[in-house]
Structures are given as structure tokens and as C-alpha cells.
Enzyme design. Structure first.
Site, PDB file in Angstrom:
ATOM      1  N   ALA A   4      82.769  13.714 142.033  1.00  0.00           N
ATOM      2  CA  ALA A   4      81.773  13.219 142.979  1.00  0.00           C
ATOM      3  C   ALA A   4      80.614  12.682 142.151  1.00  0.00           C
ATOM      4  O   ALA A   4      80.006  13.405 141.372  1.00  0.00           O
ATOM      5  CB  ALA A   4      81.319  14.341 143.898  1.00  0.00           C
ATOM      6  N   SER A   5      80.316  11.411 142.306  1.00  0.00           N
ATOM      7  CA  SER A   5      79.325  10.758 141.462  1.00  0.00           C
ATOM      8  C   SER A   5      77.921  11.306 141.710  1.00  0.00           C
ATOM      9  O   SER A   5      77.648  11.932 142.736  1.00  0.00           O
ATOM     10  CB  SER A   5      79.334   9.247 141.718  1.00  0.00           C
ATOM     11  OG  SER A   5      80.600   8.698 141.436  1.00  0.00           O
TER      12      SER A   5
END
Length: 400
Positions: A71-72
Site C-alpha cells: 500500500a503506497s
């Protein structure tokens, strides 16, 4: 008595912090960020960690140090959504499904009349994204297990395309899937550094209007970057593109047998001031730009003069000589107490250091300036003025 903050409170607090410190949000992107529950896409993660401005690994990579999927960083997600400029009713393709969180944000932005297709090559990642989107009410997002380099032609043409994975080249297949006038945002890598580039398609060209520093997990299937070790312990490395020539043996001898020199520029920076533009500026005119990586062990053994950022510093390589960016505290200016400079090794150390100083000074004369990047398919004959970097599937032209 202190109460534990709710998910909504933490979510709003994170968005508030972004606005104050890192990202200029548009109203629609801000609304989406305050609406979509990031924690719902990260089951098992502590609530506070879900709303910290950091990446979260969701699948490790057994073959390398970088995660296979994550998840960025929320502020980077927000920055790229602002770059994408989604309009209500847009048809959107996302490459790299991740947790599904980004697709949910895109669904909010495009609204009930729009559509979102998200693809990922990894079956576990695609399943996770599909499951989380279903649980959170975003069933209308289409998730496909697919090689991102192929795209999703069955739902094309797209008004917007967003890559949530790092690209080294622009795949040929994508051109037919983005409508003329459509917008593509992707983390694009050249000469060792990655920028989130926002581009608009104009016939057979993609023209940028914004680019910002970022870092992303690389897409599977592109292998245009090479790595060479410069000492036996593999604690000093150079990363370079396949079109560049690097003589690792000759550079190793120069590092081992010649004294390093230091040359300082006239450019001063503050402690929190960004200087990554030096690297970007150099890539727009110089094909010798690479990336230097120096581990903590090499620094402890004093094998090399300390680079400005040991893990990733811009480097010029020319035959048996190299020069890279350094920083030194010098002077009494409290606002800008540091000076940028060059460290260099090898027979051409003096000249190469001066070349790097030239890039530093050019950046210093226009610190916030960014080049225009024009991308065309590799087979296109059209000539565009500027510095050209050729890749197998595309041609990059940089112009200041």
C-alpha cells in the site's frame, strides 16, 4: 481521560497533515481521501499504522529486497491523484491493484457514471483487492489478474490511466488504450531516479505538465536497469541503464588506487531543502548520469567519501572515472548552512567533478524549474528538440 481516536478522526488528521506539509489537494481528492477507509483495505494492521504516512507491505518478494506489493505512502497516492485530474464519468485504468484502496479512491473521483478497471499480475494481490473492494461497497470496480504491461484493451479507450507500479519504459500496448486528450500518470524511471510524471496524449506524443520525485515497487517484466559492484564486498554499487556503458573493473581500480578529491559549488541549501532537482537537471543533458549506492559497511570502513545520500546519489561515470554529489556544512548562513559539491575518483576526476559542479550550478540558477518530458513510441520518426533517451518501446525527450 484520553480516548482512543476513531478511524475517522485518524483519517481526517492524516489528510490535515498532508495539506499542511506535503500535498496541495484539490477539493475532490480531499473529499475522496476523507471518505475511503484505508484501514478496511489493510486487515490486521494497527489502526494508527493505517493512518501513518508510510507504505505498508502486503506481500514480500522472495527474490529481492523490495516488496512484491504494498500500500503506497498516502501522501504519494494523493499527489498522483491530483496529477491525474479525474473528472466525473471518466473511464479509468489502474495498473497495479495493490490493496484495492487506490481503486476505491478512483471510484469516488469518477462517480456513479464512471468506471474503474484495476489489473495486477499477482493472483494473490488481485484477489485481495477484489475481496476488499467487495467488502467496502466498491463492487463496480473491475479487477483483472493480468500482466500490467498488456493493459486491459477490453475496456478501452480510457480517459485516465494510472500506474501504481514503477515503470522503466512506456509499453507499446498502452498507446492504443489511452484516448487522444487522455491523461497518463506513472512513476517513470530514467538514469537511476524515479519521477511521478503527468502526461497528456496529443496524437502520437505524450507531453508532461508535472513531475515529482517518488519511489515505487517496479513492475514485473521490465529489466532495463543494470547493477555493477565496485568492490569485492559488494558494498559500493553503481546502477545504470542498459544503453549506458559502465566498466566496473576500471572503476573499481580507480576507487581502490586513486585518492578521492572534493570540489564545492557555490550552491547552498538549508537542512530541509530539496536538492533532487540536481539529478533531474543532469539527466536532461548528460548521458553519463547513473545512481551510486554505498552501504553503511562501506562508510564505516571509509572506503569512499560519503555521498550526499548513501543509498541513492547521482553519479557521473566516464570510463575509469566517476564523480558524485556530496554536501558539506560550511559558512555561517543559518538558513542555508550547507554547500553542495562533488567527490571524484580516477584519472579524469578533476574534469568530471567540474562537470557535476556545472549541473549543480545550472540547478541552482532555477531551483524549482522542471523539464518538459515528451514521450513518443520508439518506432516514431518524429524529431523533437531536446535531449533524447532511447528505450526499447519509447523515446524520452527532455527540454528545459
Amino acid at each position: 481521560m484520553n480516548q482512543t481516536p476513531t478511524a475517522a478522526e485518524l483519517r481526517n488528521r492524516l489528510v490535515d497533515e498532508m495539506i499542511m506539509t506535503t500535498v496541495t489537494l484539490t477539493p475532490d481528492v480531499e473529499h475522496a481521501l476523507r471518505t475511503v477507509s484505508r484501514e478496511a483495505f489493510l486487515p490486521g494492521i494497527d489502526l494508527k499504522d493505517a493512518y501513518t504516512d508510510q507504505a505498508v507491505t502486503i506481500k514480500d518478494n522472495p527474490n529481492g529486497p523490495l516488496a512484491l506489493s504494498c500500500a503506497s505512502v498516502p501522501s504519494v497516492v494523493a499527489m498522483m491523484l491530483v496529477q491525474l485530474d479525474v473528472q466525473p464519468g471518466d473511464n479509468i485504468l489502474e495498473i497495479g491493484a495493490g490493496t484495492g484502496y487506490n481503486a476505491a479512491l478512483l471510484a469516488e473521483l469518477t462517480g456513479g457514471l464512471g468506471s474503474v478497471t484495476s489489473i495486477d499480475i499477482d493472483p494473490d494481490v488481485a484477489l485481495h483487492a477484489r475481496t476488499m473492494l467487495n467488502r467496502t461497497g466498491y463492487q463496480r470496480v473491475t479487477v483483472i489478474e493480468r500482466d500490467g504491461l498488456i493493459g486491459a484493451p477490453e475496456n478501452a479507450p480510457y480517459d485516465r490511466m494510472l500506474a501504481a507500479v514503477g515503470l522503466w519504459d512506456v509499453p507499446t500496448a498502452w498507446w492504443d488504450q489511452l484516448r487522444d486528450g487522455g491523461r497518463l500518470v506513472l512513476p517513470l524511471r530514467w538514469r537511476g531516479q524515479t519521477r511521478s510524471v503527468a502526461l497528456t496524449r496529443r496524437g502520437d506524443t505524450l507531453v508532461s505538465d508535472d513531475m515529482k520525485l517518488c519511489g515505487f515497487v517496479p513492475i514485473i517484466g521490465q529489466d532495463g536497469e543494470r547493477t555493477a559492484r565496485l568492490n569485492e564486498d559488494d558494498t559500493v554499487r553503481v546502477h545504470y541503464d542498459e544503453d549506458q556503458v559502465v566498466d566496473a573493473d576500471a572503476l573499481s581500480v580507480s576507487l581502490r588506487d586513486t585518492p578521492g578529491i572534493e570540489t564545492l559549488s557555490e550552491q547552498r541549501i538549508g537542512g530541509e531543502e530539496s536538492f533532487d532537482g540536481v539529478w533531474l537537471r543532469a539527466t536532461a543533458s548528460d548521458d553519463r548520469v547513473c545512481r551510486l549506492e554505498v552501504t553503511s559497511d562501506a562508510l564505516k570502513q571509509e572506503l569512499i567519501i560519503r555521498p550526499v545520500i548513501p543509498g541513492r546519489s547521482p553519479l557521473l561515470v566516464d570510463g575509469d572515472s566517476l564523480a558524485y554529489l556530496i554536501v558539506r556544512r560550511e559558512g555561517t548562513d543559518p538558513d542555508r548552512p550547507f554547500r553542495l559539491g562533488a567527490a571524484a575518483y580516477g584519472p579524469r576526476a578533476v574534469d568530471l567533478a567540474q562537470d557535476l559542479i556545472g549541473h549543480i550550478e545550472a540547478w541552482g540558477n532555477a531551483r524549482t524549474s522542471v523539464p518538459r518530458l515528451t514521450i513518443t513510441p520508439a518506432k516514431t520518426d518524429a524529431a523533437i528538440a531536446g535531449h533524447v533517451i532511447n528505450k526499447p518501446e519509447s523515446r524520452l525527450t527532455l527540454t528545459y
